[in-house]
Design an enzyme around this catalytic site. Structure first.
Site, mmCIF file in Angstrom:
data_model
loop_
_atom_site.group_PDB
_atom_site.id
_atom_site.type_symbol
_atom_site.label_atom_id
_atom_site.label_comp_id
_atom_site.label_asym_id
_atom_site.label_seq_id
_atom_site.Cartn_x
_atom_site.Cartn_y
_atom_site.Cartn_z
ATOM 1 N N CYS A 79 0.834 -1.205 0.000
ATOM 2 C CA CYS A 79 0.000 0.000 0.000
ATOM 3 C C CYS A 79 0.872 1.260 0.000
ATOM 4 O O CYS A 79 1.534 1.542 -0.986
ATOM 5 C CB CYS A 79 -0.975 -0.046 1.172
ATOM 6 S SG CYS A 79 -2.291 1.166 1.023
ATOM 7 N N HIS A 181 -3.535 -5.314 -0.199
ATOM 8 C CA HIS A 181 -3.034 -5.801 1.097
ATOM 9 C C HIS A 181 -3.037 -7.331 1.115
ATOM 10 O O HIS A 181 -4.082 -7.933 1.381
ATOM 11 C CB HIS A 181 -3.923 -5.289 2.226
ATOM 12 C CG HIS A 181 -3.770 -3.836 2.469
ATOM 13 N ND1 HIS A 181 -2.948 -3.332 3.453
ATOM 14 C CD2 HIS A 181 -4.311 -2.769 1.848
ATOM 15 C CE1 HIS A 181 -2.995 -2.010 3.419
ATOM 16 N NE2 HIS A 181 -3.812 -1.641 2.465
ATOM 17 N N GLU A 183 -1.950 -9.225 3.376
ATOM 18 C CA GLU A 183 -2.269 -9.684 4.743
ATOM 19 C C GLU A 183 -3.753 -9.615 5.042
ATOM 20 O O GLU A 183 -4.219 -10.111 6.059
ATOM 21 C CB GLU A 183 -1.465 -8.856 5.766
ATOM 22 C CG GLU A 183 -1.973 -7.456 6.070
ATOM 23 C CD GLU A 183 -1.715 -6.399 4.976
ATOM 24 O OE1 GLU A 183 -1.273 -6.767 3.883
ATOM 25 O OE2 GLU A 183 -1.986 -5.213 5.242
ATOM 26 N N ASP A 224 -22.464 -7.388 16.838
ATOM 27 C CA ASP A 224 -22.746 -6.413 17.895
ATOM 28 C C ASP A 224 -22.294 -7.064 19.193
ATOM 29 O O ASP A 224 -22.743 -8.166 19.531
ATOM 30 C CB ASP A 224 -24.248 -6.109 17.974
ATOM 31 C CG ASP A 224 -24.746 -5.318 16.763
ATOM 32 O OD1 ASP A 224 -23.920 -4.915 15.937
ATOM 33 O OD2 ASP A 224 -25.965 -5.117 16.667
ATOM 34 N N ASP A 379 -27.098 5.688 12.690
ATOM 35 C CA ASP A 379 -28.233 4.948 13.258
ATOM 36 C C ASP A 379 -29.512 5.769 13.082
ATOM 37 O O ASP A 379 -30.012 6.371 14.033
ATOM 38 C CB ASP A 379 -28.002 4.686 14.754
ATOM 39 C CG ASP A 379 -26.752 3.861 15.014
ATOM 40 O OD1 ASP A 379 -26.561 2.841 14.337
ATOM 41 O OD2 ASP A 379 -25.964 4.241 15.900
HETATM 42 O O1 1PR Z 1 -22.017 5.508 19.330
HETATM 43 O O2 1PR Z 1 -19.680 5.493 18.501
HETATM 44 O O3 1PR Z 1 -20.226 4.425 20.662
HETATM 45 O O4 1PR Z 1 -20.938 3.430 18.507
HETATM 46 C C1 1PR Z 1 -21.858 2.482 18.944
HETATM 47 C C2 1PR Z 1 -22.105 1.558 17.795
HETATM 48 O O5 1PR Z 1 -22.941 0.511 18.255
HETATM 49 C C3 1PR Z 1 -22.810 2.222 16.638
HETATM 50 O O6 1PR Z 1 -22.170 1.817 15.441
HETATM 51 C C4 1PR Z 1 -24.233 1.658 16.649
HETATM 52 O O7 1PR Z 1 -24.692 1.384 15.337
HETATM 53 C C5 1PR Z 1 -24.053 0.355 17.408
HETATM 54 N N1 1PR Z 1 -25.201 0.045 18.272
HETATM 55 C C6 1PR Z 1 -25.523 0.696 19.408
HETATM 56 N N2 1PR Z 1 -26.594 0.081 19.965
HETATM 57 C C7 1PR Z 1 -26.943 -0.923 19.181
HETATM 58 C C8 1PR Z 1 -28.041 -1.878 19.423
HETATM 59 O O8 1PR Z 1 -28.345 -2.730 18.593
HETATM 60 N N3 1PR Z 1 -28.705 -1.739 20.543
HETATM 61 N N4 1PR Z 1 -26.082 -1.855 17.116
HETATM 62 C C9 1PR Z 1 -26.063 -0.965 18.108
HETATM 63 C C10 1PR Z 1 -26.244 -1.492 15.890
HETATM 64 C C11 1PR Z 1 -26.808 -2.278 13.919
HETATM 65 C C12 1PR Z 1 -26.143 -3.097 12.975
HETATM 66 C C13 1PR Z 1 -26.725 -4.448 12.863
HETATM 67 C C14 1PR Z 1 -27.463 -4.342 11.576
HETATM 68 C C15 1PR Z 1 -27.760 -5.620 10.912
HETATM 69 N N5 1PR Z 1 -26.412 -2.636 15.197
HETATM 70 O O9 1PR Z 1 -24.847 -2.951 12.732
HETATM 71 O O10 1PR Z 1 -25.734 -5.340 12.955
HETATM 72 O O11 1PR Z 1 -28.654 -3.584 11.783
HETATM 73 O O12 1PR Z 1 -28.668 -6.358 11.645
HETATM 74 P P1 1PR Z 1 -29.644 -7.393 10.974
HETATM 75 O O13 1PR Z 1 -28.945 -7.953 9.781
HETATM 76 O O14 1PR Z 1 -29.866 -8.453 12.019
HETATM 77 O O15 1PR Z 1 -30.896 -6.650 10.621
HETATM 78 P P2 1PR Z 1 -20.715 4.787 19.317
#
Ligand code: 1PR
Length: 523
Positions: A79, A181, A183, A224, A379
């Protein structure tokens, strides 16, 4: 013994892990003498050209590096380690490169999204030891906004197409350098590294490594992660962000083990979101850092980590910057960090001041690690309105009317894991974050999260149309057809899912089998 040049920026851990996986030991070059004493030298560069050359100069590495290259000793640049070989870069006008090859580094000039992120092919111009054992049809992982342009056609090893053909690898004698990359390129990348490391490999030209190449749409598995009520770090999954079932945090498995499974199943990238990061002290969250370290030891595709990337003060009153938090994650094996809540606050400030400060976490991290290392996790949630004039925010006309039959909505950004709505919309947020230097948008959708109802195509088109950086579609995937829909009805470069992979309703291999022949993907 492999000597690794670590100038302190970006993710060198992945290169060390990959080389160690191949049974070699790695020694870090700390002085110019270490460089000159190397049997084989790997120079993995990530970040920004100007910052890299400044550190190489400060550490006194430039003269020994030039001598090492001039002596035609075994060298693999990765890179920025490729770009460093040239005279200079448009990324840092006035800064001199190593000048081993004639030419400069220029920014992509294309209507396609920049950075060029993802798995693309190689078109070889000549045989090379690093191609041994490859069919030529493999794809490798790229992440960059700049590419080299050289008049020395004899040094060009491969080209890759992204809007136009660009130089994706060079070789002059024993000096080899790749824009991609190895790796992070799964088994193919490990084979390329092994070919470099072993002394008994002969030059080879794979039959399939010819003709135009195509960037694959990426399939991303998202984990998550949070502590459950017993204090164990688990993969969880919410329904519209509610991760509790019968009062307990849903436990869908061990983060590192699950990431390993997705890697073996063919995930193109893996994302960890520390979903309670907004309220934890990120650098005290050692289990998350440990997960990253463990995962990067056996997973050789890109890893993104999000949650808690922000300035914070710990219980003893010591202040940390978001850049320091990100640095720990990069050193532990992350390739990109994703910023959620903090991005909303940054955009609010920007809109208030109507100018950039240069101080935000987005700008600070992009400056050191490059734009491609900064992902913005959005979000949003729908807010329905009866008519477009009812809100100052950009509205869309929707095919999915609201509870009162409303035909218009806007997408309100939230913070703290969807707990709090703010007066910023997703389209503006994405646009401002791009201006501040973000390299990619991870576009979640609270309304669709965990519903299996399919991606919110209207949201995705609204955001994708507002930015020129890549967008990851997220939330709502329930079957293979939903991925086909998102890749044909929107211009996104990648699609992310969680629930269907965790519950094994749609294994990644099966998904790719379905998409194969319909959509360009990496098999
Ligand atoms: O605010 O910088 O500390 O970051 C927190 C991170 O955690 C953010 O990226 C936020 O999207 C994520 N987050 C916070 N709370 C939740 C929760 O679910 N209670 N998860 C959460 C977000 C969303 C997706 C999920 C998709 C696909 N999750 O990434 O994986 O919606 O899901 P699906 O395929 O099952 O529909 P900060």
């Amino acid at each position: 013994m492999i000597t690794l040049l670590d100038y302190g920026a970006g993710n060198v851990r992945s290169v060390i892990n990959a080389v160690e996986r191949l049974g070699e030991t790695v020694r870090i070059a700390r002085t110019g003498e270490d460089i000159l004493a190397a049997e084989r030298l790997i120079f993995p560069g990530v970040g920004a050209f100007g910052n890299m050359m400044r550190i190489l100069n400060e550490k006194g590495f430039v003269v020994p590096l030039k001598a090492y290259l001039a002596a035609d000793r075994p060298f693999l640049g990765i890179c920025l380690g490729l770009q460093a070989l040239f005279d200079g870069s448009a990324e840092a006008p006035g800064v001199t490169g190593l000048g081993f090859l004639p030419g400069t580094v220029k920014r992509f000039e294309t209507d396609l999204s920049v950075p060029h992120i993802g798995w693309n092919g190689l078109n070889a111009r000549k045989p090379s030891r690093i191609f041994n054992g490859l069919s030529g049809h493999e794809k490798v992982y790229f992440v960059h906004s700049y590419h080299v342009a050289t008049d020395d056609a004899s040094a060009v090893l491969t080209t890759t197409d992204y809007g136009y053909p660009f130089v994706s690898a060079v070789q002059k004698g024993n000096v080899i350098a790749t824009q991609f990359h190895p790796e992070k390129s799964g088994k193919t990348g490990l084979r390329i590294l092994e070919n470099f490391i072993r002394s008994d490999v002969t030059p080879y030209l794979p039959i399939g490594m010819s003709g135009p190449t195509l960037l694959a749409k990426r399939i991303i598995a998202c984990l998550d992660v949070r502590s459950n009520d017993r204090g164990e770090l688990v993969v969880t999954k919410g329904d519209q962000y509610d991760v509790r079932e019968d009062g307990e945090v849903r436990n869908l498995g061990n983060p590192a083990a699950l990431a390993g499974r997705y890697y073996r199943d063919g995930a193109d990238e893996i994302t960890f979101l520390n979903i309670t990061g907004f309220r934890d002290f990120p650098l005290e969250d050692m289990p998350m850092i440990e997960v990253l370290k463990q995962t990067s030891r056996h997973v050789f595709v890109p890893l993104t980590i999000g949650g808690g990337i922000r300035d914070y003060t710990d219980k003893d009153g010591r202040a940390y910057t978001a850049l320091e938090v990100a640095a720990v994650y990069f050193r532990s094996g992350a390739d990109k960090v994703s910023i959620g809540s903090d991005a909303v606050y940054i955009v609010e400030e920007y809109l208030k001041a109507e100018r950039r400060t240069g101080e935000s976490a987005i700008e600070a991290i992009a400056r050191v690690y490059g734009n491609q290392a900064v992902v913005i996790s959005v979000d949003p949630r729908r807010v329905y309105v009866a008519s477009p004039g009812d809100t100052p925010h950009p509205v869309i006309e929707t095919d999915f009317p609201g509870p009162e039959g409303e035909h218009y909505c806007w997408y309100q950004c939230t913070v703290k894991g969807g707990r709090e709505g703010r007066d910023v919309d997703a389209v503006t947020l994405a646009r401002v974050c791009e201006t501040l230097g973000a390299g990619e948008i991870l576009l979640n959708c609270i309304d669709r999260d965990g519903t299996n109802a399919g991606f919110d195509i209207e949201l995705i088109n609204a955001v994708k149309g507002a930015v020129t950086i890549p967008v990851i579609a997220s939330s709502g995937a329930g079957c293979v057809e939903h991925f086909h829909e998102v890749f044909t009805r929107t211009q996104v470069e990648s699609a992310l899912a969680a629930g269907i992979f965790h519950r094994e309703e749609v294994p990644i291999g099966e998904l790719k089998g379905y998409l194969s022949g319909k959509i360009e993907i990496r098999l």
